[in-house]
Write a protein that holds these residues in place. Structure first.
Motif, PDB file in Angstrom:
ATOM      1  N   GLU A 198      53.148  35.246  43.495  1.00 31.77           N
ATOM      2  CA  GLU A 198      51.769  35.528  43.881  1.00 31.77           C
ATOM      3  C   GLU A 198      51.701  36.272  45.209  1.00 31.77           C
ATOM      4  OE1 GLU A 198      47.642  35.541  43.471  1.00 31.77           O
ATOM      5  OE2 GLU A 198      49.235  35.071  42.027  1.00 31.77           O
ATOM      6  N   ARG A 201      52.621  40.125  44.619  1.00 30.76           N
ATOM      7  CA  ARG A 201      51.745  40.978  43.811  1.00 30.76           C
ATOM      8  C   ARG A 201      50.768  41.756  44.689  1.00 30.76           C
ATOM      9  NH1 ARG A 201      51.569  36.202  40.331  1.00 30.76           N
ATOM     10  NH2 ARG A 201      52.862  36.619  38.474  1.00 30.76           N
ATOM     11  N   GLU A 203      47.042  43.873  45.163  1.00 29.58           N
ATOM     12  CA  GLU A 203      45.670  43.539  44.808  1.00 29.58           C
ATOM     13  C   GLU A 203      45.332  44.033  43.397  1.00 29.58           C
ATOM     14  OE1 GLU A 203      43.592  41.667  46.362  1.00 29.58           O
ATOM     15  OE2 GLU A 203      44.956  41.315  48.045  1.00 29.58           O
ATOM     16  N   GLU A 205      47.414  44.327  40.887  1.00 30.72           N
ATOM     17  CA  GLU A 205      48.059  43.438  39.921  1.00 30.72           C
ATOM     18  C   GLU A 205      47.316  42.112  39.810  1.00 30.72           C
ATOM     19  OE1 GLU A 205      52.693  44.957  40.345  1.00 30.72           O
ATOM     20  OE2 GLU A 205      51.958  43.280  41.565  1.00 30.72           O
ATOM     21  N   LYS A 206      46.824  41.609  40.928  1.00 31.85           N
ATOM     22  CA  LYS A 206      46.065  40.359  40.889  1.00 31.85           C
ATOM     23  C   LYS A 206      44.769  40.533  40.100  1.00 31.85           C
ATOM     24  CE  LYS A 206      47.857  38.618  45.293  1.00 31.85           C
ATOM     25  NZ  LYS A 206      47.519  38.216  46.674  1.00 31.85           N
ATOM     26  N   LYS A 207      44.070  41.673  40.290  1.00 36.93           N
ATOM     27  CA  LYS A 207      42.834  41.936  39.541  1.00 36.93           C
ATOM     28  C   LYS A 207      43.114  42.095  38.060  1.00 36.93           C
ATOM     29  CE  LYS A 207      40.369  44.104  43.394  1.00 36.93           C
ATOM     30  NZ  LYS A 207      39.734  45.363  43.888  1.00 36.93           N
ATOM     31  N   GLU A 210      43.571  38.620  36.611  1.00 39.42           N
ATOM     32  CA  GLU A 210      42.278  37.944  36.475  1.00 39.42           C
ATOM     33  C   GLU A 210      41.488  38.503  35.284  1.00 39.42           C
ATOM     34  OE1 GLU A 210      41.094  35.359  38.012  1.00 39.42           O
ATOM     35  OE2 GLU A 210      42.872  35.136  39.293  1.00 39.42           O
TER      36      GLU A 210
END
Length: 241
Positions: A198, A201, A203, A205-207, A210
């Motif tokens: 986490e 990653r 931003e 990749e995080k979006k 999600e």
């Protein structure tokens, strides 16, 4: 009084072998250059030990003059001489065997013994310490890969001080680094836990993750709503509606 000071300086110059020795001991030992006593012995580090029971009170009648004047502290005194310095022992370590022989000569042996040693002191293994430092906590690097020039520890050499078995600096407690995956196909961003992944990653990749989770939830809800008989009595209530 002036004559006494001059005579003390003259005696100190003779005792120290000239101005160099006198000034050196004035720099290192304070009032010791003007203390005169009987030389009792020295240790492996070159520390010299003196005693004068006539001119000085108890507690000040024994002192040490360091062999290394630039790197000396109380831990540089070995245990056997420390006992003599604090008056725990009557004889210095260099006269230990003579003391044991003198004391045991007065003791009548009550029975035969096959013990290899005459006294309870027994065999003593010779000790070796890094640069004569008895406190091994000083033998540690001052930074990563630079060693410690103060105690003579070369760069890249392992620290010599003792660590507890549960300490993270103990070799037995250090776990090997094992990776469980990578965020890149070429193995560039490896991670050993999901929490580590986490942090690696971006931003975007995080979006994306999600958004994928939201699509999965919407797909699940759509599949549940499309089931036959959904919404009739006893069919259940959908959370969120």
């Amino acid at each position: 009084m002036v004559f006494a000071v001059v005579r003390t300086f003259q005696k100190a110059l003779q005792y120290r072998g000239g101005w160099k020795g006198l000034l050196e001991h004035m720099y290192t030992n304070g009032d010791y250059p003007f203390k005169f006593g009987t030389y009792m012995g020295s240790d492996a580090a070159g520390n010299r030990y003196y005693e004068n029971r006539v001119d000085y009170p108890f507690g000040q009648h024994r002192w040490v003059e360091p062999g290394d004047i630039h790197n000396f502290d109380s831990t540089s005194i070995p245990p056997e001489w420390q006992g003599w310095m604090t008056s725990m022992h009557d004889e210095p370590p260099c006269a230990e065997e003579q003391l044991i022989a003198r004391k045991t000569a007065k003791i009548d042996q009550m029975c035969d013994s096959n013990a290899p040693h005459k006294s309870n002191v027994g065999y003593q293994e010779p000790l070796w310490n890094f640069h004569n430092l008895h406190n091994q906590t000083q033998v540690r690097s001052r930074g990563y890969g630079i060693g410690n020039p103060i105690v003579g520890l070369p760069p890249g050499v392992k620290d010599a001080y003792y660590t507890q078995p549960g300490s993270p600096y103990n070799d037995a407690s250090i776990r090997p680094l094992e990776f469980i995956g990578s965020l890149d196909k070429d193995g560039g961003r490896k991670f050993k836990s999901e929490k580590w992944a986490e942090r690696l990653r971006t931003e975007e990749e995080k979006k994306a993750i999600e958004s994928q989770k939201e699509n999965e939830v919407q797909g699940f809800l759509s599949s549940v709503q499309g089931q036959k008989g959904f919404g009739r009595r006893g069919g259940g209530t959908l959370i969120g509606n």
